[in-house]
Scaffold this motif. Sequence first.
Motif, mmCIF file in Angstrom:
data_model
loop_
_atom_site.group_PDB
_atom_site.id
_atom_site.type_symbol
_atom_site.label_atom_id
_atom_site.label_comp_id
_atom_site.label_asym_id
_atom_site.label_seq_id
_atom_site.Cartn_x
_atom_site.Cartn_y
_atom_site.Cartn_z
ATOM 1 N N UNK A 269 0.826 -1.209 0.000
ATOM 2 C CA UNK A 269 0.000 0.000 0.000
ATOM 3 C C UNK A 269 0.860 1.259 0.000
ATOM 4 N N UNK A 270 0.163 2.400 -0.165
ATOM 5 C CA UNK A 270 0.867 3.672 -0.080
ATOM 6 C C UNK A 270 1.134 4.041 1.369
ATOM 7 N N UNK A 271 1.896 5.111 1.564
ATOM 8 C CA UNK A 271 2.185 5.597 2.907
ATOM 9 C C UNK A 271 0.879 6.096 3.537
ATOM 10 N N UNK A 272 0.411 5.494 4.630
ATOM 11 C CA UNK A 272 -0.871 5.892 5.215
ATOM 12 C C UNK A 272 -0.847 7.313 5.750
ATOM 13 N N UNK A 273 0.353 7.876 5.947
ATOM 14 C CA UNK A 273 0.430 9.250 6.453
ATOM 15 C C UNK A 273 0.083 10.245 5.350
ATOM 16 N N UNK A 274 0.122 9.807 4.113
ATOM 17 C CA UNK A 274 -0.187 10.724 3.017
ATOM 18 C C UNK A 274 -1.683 10.737 2.707
ATOM 19 N N UNK B 127 -1.611 0.742 13.427
ATOM 20 C CA UNK B 127 -0.620 0.511 12.368
ATOM 21 C C UNK B 127 0.201 1.781 12.128
ATOM 22 N N UNK B 128 -0.492 2.917 12.118
ATOM 23 C CA UNK B 128 0.189 4.195 11.893
ATOM 24 C C UNK B 128 1.196 4.472 13.011
ATOM 25 N N UNK B 129 0.765 4.270 14.247
ATOM 26 C CA UNK B 129 1.654 4.483 15.391
ATOM 27 C C UNK B 129 2.911 3.618 15.261
ATOM 28 N N UNK B 130 2.721 2.369 14.892
ATOM 29 C CA UNK B 130 3.851 1.444 14.803
ATOM 30 C C UNK B 130 4.781 1.810 13.645
ATOM 31 N N UNK B 131 4.176 2.257 12.564
ATOM 32 C CA UNK B 131 4.965 2.656 11.395
ATOM 33 C C UNK B 131 5.848 3.862 11.713
ATOM 34 N N UNK B 132 5.263 4.830 12.399
ATOM 35 C CA UNK B 132 6.024 6.031 12.760
ATOM 36 C C UNK B 132 7.157 5.681 13.707
#
Length: 457
Positions: free
Chosen positions: A35-40, A111-116
């Motif tokens: 997938x793309x970067x979820x932050x974007x 997921x976002x927290x872990x990615x960051x």
Amino acid sequence: MSERKLTIIGAGLAGSLLATLLCRRGWQVDVYERRGDPRIKGYESGRSINLALAERGRHALRQAGVEDEVMRQAVLMRGRMVHIDGQAPMLQRYGRDDSEAIWSVHRADLNLTLLQLAEQAGARFHFHRRLHTVDFSANYARFIDDRDDQPVDVHFDTPLLGCDGAGSALRAAMNRWAPLGERSEFLGHSYKELEIPPDARGDFAIEPNALHIWPRGHYMCIALPNDEKTFTVTLFLPNEGDPSFSTVKSGADAQALFAREFADALPLIPNLVRDWDNRPPGLLGTLYLDRWRLDGRALLIGDAAHAMVPFHGQGMNCAFEDCVLLADLLDAADESGHDVAHAFAAFERQRQPDAYAIQQMALENYVEMRDRVDDADFLLQRELEAKLQARHPTRFVPHYAMVTFMRIPYSLAWQRSNLQREIMVTATRGHASLDGIDWSALDAAVLEKLSVLQDAP
Ligand code: FAD
Ligand code: 8R5
């Protein structure tokens, strides 16, 4: 080990946590994600999907230093709220008090927290990279960028870690190279997700601090709270028979089923028909593999290695536990002069019996949730379970507690649960209440059959 470098496939729950744990220990980690970067753009599905987080998962988050941040948005679920037609909902506590509970968390937020966290720890992420094939002889991996269907070939000189979920492409690639002994067993039941929005005052429409269950024998509905005061409702139904996904096809059929069988829930789900028609049913099954690795070149973990049915709420918890164990074993191998292949072999040897045990316990828990929770027999055993725990707190620990609140190996929990069930079935045979129970025989059986149980340090 000459170089401490690894490549992770999949930046989902396991991939992003594992990247953090490894980077912190000085590994150099590249992560490739479909997938793309979820932050974007945010996560593809805007829906809130929640997961039950228990002690095994919390412990892993603690190791990564992110437990408090995750828990700030988690909703406490202290027990099962059982909904039987015509009766007031009944709370069955999961533990002895609120310190023994499970927690509902947002998949996308987590997921976002872990990615960051992984990025802060130094992991390098490569988004829009869907693993397609691997050439293990030339050390090339082919990825596809799904935005333009273009292939991207990457030379790799590191071991590959498959954290790419139940439909793992790395697993398929390894299988082509050397068969893993793969077998999937479908359950023959599927699920649909629906939503309970906040009520007119903007509050939770039903009790927030519980996991709701509407048991109906061969099928059931559940609901987990979200921190924005909604609930995600999941209907589990057989694929064949009546009712089933072959008789309940359209949203209108589903509405009729709810009117008949889940009358108290129906008015809470305003978009039932629309959501039913717009979302495909989810499949349920168990994935068994004889091997999880290709010597020191590739290893599968999490759902890619051992996808399970959801009924114990342990898929993520187990995947997180995998990450901690693997990080420990990689370090231990390195410190004792062994290579990655050694750590992969140790991981497979230690973890396979535990994965198998939780897969079986997850299957067993479906029957308990959908059919047993309102049964007189079952309630008597629960009462006895609590009494025996109070009499023998170091030896007799209820099944649910061993899986959910402890970190002992799943295989040990399974083994002890089976022994305990035998003890309880024998003791309650022919009894409608605990009144005539022979406590001295029961205490003797506990002392004889169950050693003192210590949790993992
Ligand atoms: P995933 O989290 O699925 O991550 C896989 C990642 O790999 C994704 O980011 C994906 O985009 C990426 N990917 C896939 N293919 C490729 C490819 N070819 N190339 C590159 N990247 C790829 N577990 C619990 O413990 N408690 C629960 O309450 C619970 N509820 C659940 C509810 C639902 C609706 C579902 C579907 C599952 C639930 N689970 C629950 C199970 C849990 O979600 C999984 O066990 C867990 O996500 C496994 O983590 P993973 O990292 O192995 O896989
Ligand atoms: N996963 C869960 C439990 C055990 C609850 C109990 C059960 C939905 C697809 Cl079905 C289910 C549990 O024994 O009282 N804890 O957490 C989560 C569950 O299902 C999740 C939400 C789910 C996959 C759809």
